[in-house]
Motif scaffolding. Structure first.
Motif, PDB file in Angstrom:
ATOM      1  N   ARG A 179      -2.477  -1.048  -3.319  1.00 24.14           N
ATOM      2  CA  ARG A 179      -3.526  -0.070  -3.041  1.00 24.14           C
ATOM      3  C   ARG A 179      -2.870   1.152  -2.394  1.00 24.14           C
ATOM      4  NH1 ARG A 179      -8.280  -2.756   0.177  1.00 24.14           N
ATOM      5  NH2 ARG A 179      -6.587  -3.850   1.272  1.00 24.14           N
ATOM      6  N   THR A 180      -3.663   1.993  -1.775  1.00 34.05           N
ATOM      7  CA  THR A 180      -3.096   3.205  -1.180  1.00 34.05           C
ATOM      8  C   THR A 180      -3.711   3.507   0.170  1.00 34.05           C
ATOM      9  OG1 THR A 180      -2.566   5.542  -1.572  1.00 34.05           O
ATOM     10  CG2 THR A 180      -4.761   4.805  -2.240  1.00 34.05           C
ATOM     11  N   TYR A 181      -2.921   4.117   1.013  1.00 36.54           N
ATOM     12  CA  TYR A 181      -3.441   4.739   2.223  1.00 36.54           C
ATOM     13  C   TYR A 181      -3.965   6.129   1.862  1.00 36.54           C
ATOM     14  CZ  TYR A 181      -1.390   1.183   5.271  1.00 36.54           C
ATOM     15  OH  TYR A 181      -1.093   0.007   5.891  1.00 36.54           O
ATOM     16  N   TRP A 182      -4.657   6.730   2.820  1.00 38.98           N
ATOM     17  CA  TRP A 182      -5.074   8.122   2.694  1.00 38.98           C
ATOM     18  C   TRP A 182      -4.843   8.822   4.018  1.00 38.98           C
ATOM     19  CZ3 TRP A 182      -8.531  11.202   5.383  1.00 38.98           C
ATOM     20  CH2 TRP A 182      -8.817  12.446   4.825  1.00 38.98           C
ATOM     21  N   GLN A 183      -4.490  10.090   3.927  1.00 39.22           N
ATOM     22  CA  GLN A 183      -4.410  10.955   5.089  1.00 39.22           C
ATOM     23  C   GLN A 183      -4.702  12.374   4.611  1.00 39.22           C
ATOM     24  OE1 GLN A 183      -0.359   9.885   5.931  1.00 39.22           O
ATOM     25  NE2 GLN A 183       0.453  11.805   5.141  1.00 39.22           N
ATOM     26  N   PRO A 184      -5.088  13.269   5.507  1.00 41.23           N
ATOM     27  CA  PRO A 184      -5.399  14.635   5.058  1.00 41.23           C
ATOM     28  C   PRO A 184      -4.163  15.316   4.469  1.00 41.23           C
ATOM     29  CG  PRO A 184      -6.181  14.248   7.313  1.00 41.23           C
ATOM     30  CD  PRO A 184      -5.303  13.096   6.961  1.00 41.23           C
ATOM     31  N   ARG A 185      -4.346  15.986   3.357  1.00 40.50           N
ATOM     32  CA  ARG A 185      -3.249  16.761   2.768  1.00 40.50           C
ATOM     33  C   ARG A 185      -3.071  18.058   3.544  1.00 40.50           C
ATOM     34  NH1 ARG A 185      -4.209  18.033  -3.104  1.00 40.50           N
ATOM     35  NH2 ARG A 185      -1.952  18.317  -3.174  1.00 40.50           N
ATOM     36  N   ALA A 207       0.851  -1.192   0.000  1.00 40.03           N
ATOM     37  CA  ALA A 207       0.000   0.000   0.000  1.00 40.03           C
ATOM     38  C   ALA A 207       0.882   1.235   0.000  1.00 40.03           C
ATOM     39  CB  ALA A 207      -0.931   0.016   1.209  1.00 40.03           C
ATOM     40  N   LEU A 208       0.529   2.192  -0.835  1.00 38.11           N
ATOM     41  CA  LEU A 208       1.305   3.409  -0.989  1.00 38.11           C
ATOM     42  C   LEU A 208       1.029   4.392   0.138  1.00 38.11           C
ATOM     43  CD1 LEU A 208       0.514   3.887  -4.770  1.00 38.11           C
ATOM     44  CD2 LEU A 208       2.775   3.307  -3.845  1.00 38.11           C
ATOM     45  N   VAL A 260      -9.659   1.961  -4.173  1.00 37.88           N
ATOM     46  CA  VAL A 260      -8.288   1.468  -4.059  1.00 37.88           C
ATOM     47  C   VAL A 260      -7.728   1.708  -2.665  1.00 37.88           C
ATOM     48  CG1 VAL A 260      -7.736   1.682  -6.502  1.00 37.88           C
ATOM     49  CG2 VAL A 260      -7.444   3.673  -5.015  1.00 37.88           C
ATOM     50  N   LEU A 261      -8.615   1.870  -1.688  1.00 38.51           N
ATOM     51  CA  LEU A 261      -8.206   2.264  -0.339  1.00 38.51           C
ATOM     52  C   LEU A 261      -7.786   1.062   0.500  1.00 38.51           C
ATOM     53  CD1 LEU A 261      -8.092   4.825   1.480  1.00 38.51           C
ATOM     54  CD2 LEU A 261     -10.371   4.180   2.291  1.00 38.51           C
ATOM     55  N   ALA A 262      -6.599   1.155   1.106  1.00 37.57           N
ATOM     56  CA  ALA A 262      -6.119   0.117   2.014  1.00 37.57           C
ATOM     57  C   ALA A 262      -6.369   0.482   3.469  1.00 37.57           C
ATOM     58  CB  ALA A 262      -4.621  -0.119   1.804  1.00 37.57           C
ATOM     59  N   GLY A 263      -6.333   1.758   3.793  1.00 41.91           N
ATOM     60  CA  GLY A 263      -6.501   2.177   5.171  1.00 41.91           C
ATOM     61  C   GLY A 263      -6.305   3.675   5.305  1.00 41.91           C
ATOM     62  N   ILE A 264      -6.501   4.164   6.534  1.00 38.79           N
ATOM     63  CA  ILE A 264      -6.444   5.594   6.824  1.00 38.79           C
ATOM     64  C   ILE A 264      -5.428   5.846   7.930  1.00 38.79           C
ATOM     65  CG2 ILE A 264      -7.769   7.607   7.571  1.00 38.79           C
ATOM     66  CD1 ILE A 264      -8.922   6.525   5.044  1.00 38.79           C
ATOM     67  N   HIS A 265      -4.559   6.824   7.710  1.00 35.70           N
ATOM     68  CA  HIS A 265      -3.694   7.321   8.780  1.00 35.70           C
ATOM     69  C   HIS A 265      -4.369   8.557   9.363  1.00 35.70           C
ATOM     70  CE1 HIS A 265      -0.014   5.189   6.850  1.00 35.70           C
ATOM     71  NE2 HIS A 265      -0.585   4.431   7.762  1.00 35.70           N
ATOM     72  N   VAL A 266      -4.715   8.477  10.633  1.00 30.99           N
ATOM     73  CA  VAL A 266      -5.597   9.459  11.263  1.00 30.99           C
ATOM     74  C   VAL A 266      -4.801  10.447  12.099  1.00 30.99           C
ATOM     75  CG1 VAL A 266      -7.564   9.764  12.796  1.00 30.99           C
ATOM     76  CG2 VAL A 266      -7.425   7.720  11.353  1.00 30.99           C
ATOM     77  N   PHE A 267      -4.806  11.709  11.681  1.00 31.74           N
ATOM     78  CA  PHE A 267      -4.199  12.777  12.474  1.00 31.74           C
ATOM     79  C   PHE A 267      -4.752  14.109  12.004  1.00 31.74           C
ATOM     80  CE2 PHE A 267      -1.279  11.841   8.967  1.00 31.74           C
ATOM     81  CZ  PHE A 267      -1.088  13.082   8.391  1.00 31.74           C
ATOM     82  N   SER A 268      -4.535  15.129  12.794  1.00 34.47           N
ATOM     83  CA  SER A 268      -5.023  16.470  12.459  1.00 34.47           C
ATOM     84  C   SER A 268      -3.860  17.446  12.468  1.00 34.47           C
ATOM     85  CB  SER A 268      -6.089  16.927  13.468  1.00 34.47           C
ATOM     86  OG  SER A 268      -7.278  16.206  13.327  1.00 34.47           O
TER      87      SER A 268
END
Length: 261
Positions: free
Chosen positions: A167-173, A139-140, A191-199
């Motif tokens: 697939r890819t991760y997602w996090q807020p840009r 996952a990217l 294509v979502l593998a997971g979420i990295h959660v932060f603010s």
């Protein structure tokens, strides 16, 4: 059970958040926070050159009733040698990790030329073949200064690689408002593998999740309606403060519980 009710089982922590602590302490913090899984980092807690320690980390994780979500590597396609990925795959298998996080090169798309793109694509194609032989997914990292620095380029890269094992991760840009951020996530759902959660807001200023409730409530609302439950991994709490992990986990849990109802 409705699949929406299972999101709580996918809440976890990236160990890089607490890289200053030993793995044993990371496990204690994760369990105390009511989280269920850990993405172990290859840089400190589970180095691929120390398979005995990697196996020990797996044993400690499972003994605590936790799941190894993934293996957080710093392997960069088109830059890092394939031999390094082979070490990571061996370590991931020992760790019991179903997935390895990898990076799309080391420069952003504004500076990348055709040769850079070709090199990253070729590297990822080869990496997928090697990983598949060990039943491991890649996952990217969705990140600045790589070819996944936007939704458009991430989708383009995945299309060019054309391998279901990636697939890819997602996090807020950085500095992206809620509406375009969630719109971008919506496009990545297939294509979502997971979420990295932060603010982080603005720029790299670390906030509590509750300080960007609008964003994370919208993310939760989208995910529970559009995605089979996937990993939601807390990362980069303010000041890397272990005492904040339980509160951040509670905020994340409440947001998803509200989205389900």
């Amino acid at each position: 059970m409705n699949r929406r009710d299972t999101w709580s089982d996918h809440l976890g922590l990236c160990s890089v958040t607490l890289r200053h602590l030993p793995a044993e302490a990371v496990i204690d913090v994760t369990r105390s926070a009511g989280l269920s899984r850990i993405e172990w980092g290859a840089d400190v807690h589970a180095p691929p050159t120390d398979l005995a320690r990697v196996a020990e980390v797996r044993e400690l994780t499972e003994a605590a009733g936790l799941t190894v979500a993934s293996y957080g590597s710093y392997w960069r396609a088109g830059v890092s040698p394939m031999s390094d990925l082979e070490l990571l795959i061996t370590a991931a298998a020992s760790l019991g990790a179903p997935r390895i996080r990898v990076w799309a090169g080391e420069i952003g798309t504004a500076q990348a030329d055709r040769a850079t793109w070709d090199g990253v694509v070729a590297g990822l194609r080869e990496a997928c073949v090697v990983a598949r032989d060990h039943d491991i997914e890649l996952a990217l990292e969705f990140h600045p200064n790589t070819l996944t620095d936007s939704v458009d380029t991430t989708l383009e890269l995945l299309e060019r690689v054309a391998d279901d094992g990636l697939r890819t991760y997602w996090q807020p840009r950085l500095d992206e408002e809620t509406e375009p951020s969630v719109a971008g996530l919506r496009r990545l759902v297939p294509v979502l593998a997971g979420i990295h959660v932060f603010s982080w807001w603005p720029a790299a200023n670390r906030l509590r999740l509750a300080e960007r409730t609008e964003l994370w409530a919208a993310v939760a609302d989208l995910l529970v309606r559009a995605v089979t439950p996937c990993d939601l991994l807390l990362e980069f709490v303010p000041d890397d403060d272990q005492d904040l992990v339980a509160e951040e986990a509670a905020t994340l849990r409440d947001l998803f519980a509200a989205a389900v109802t």
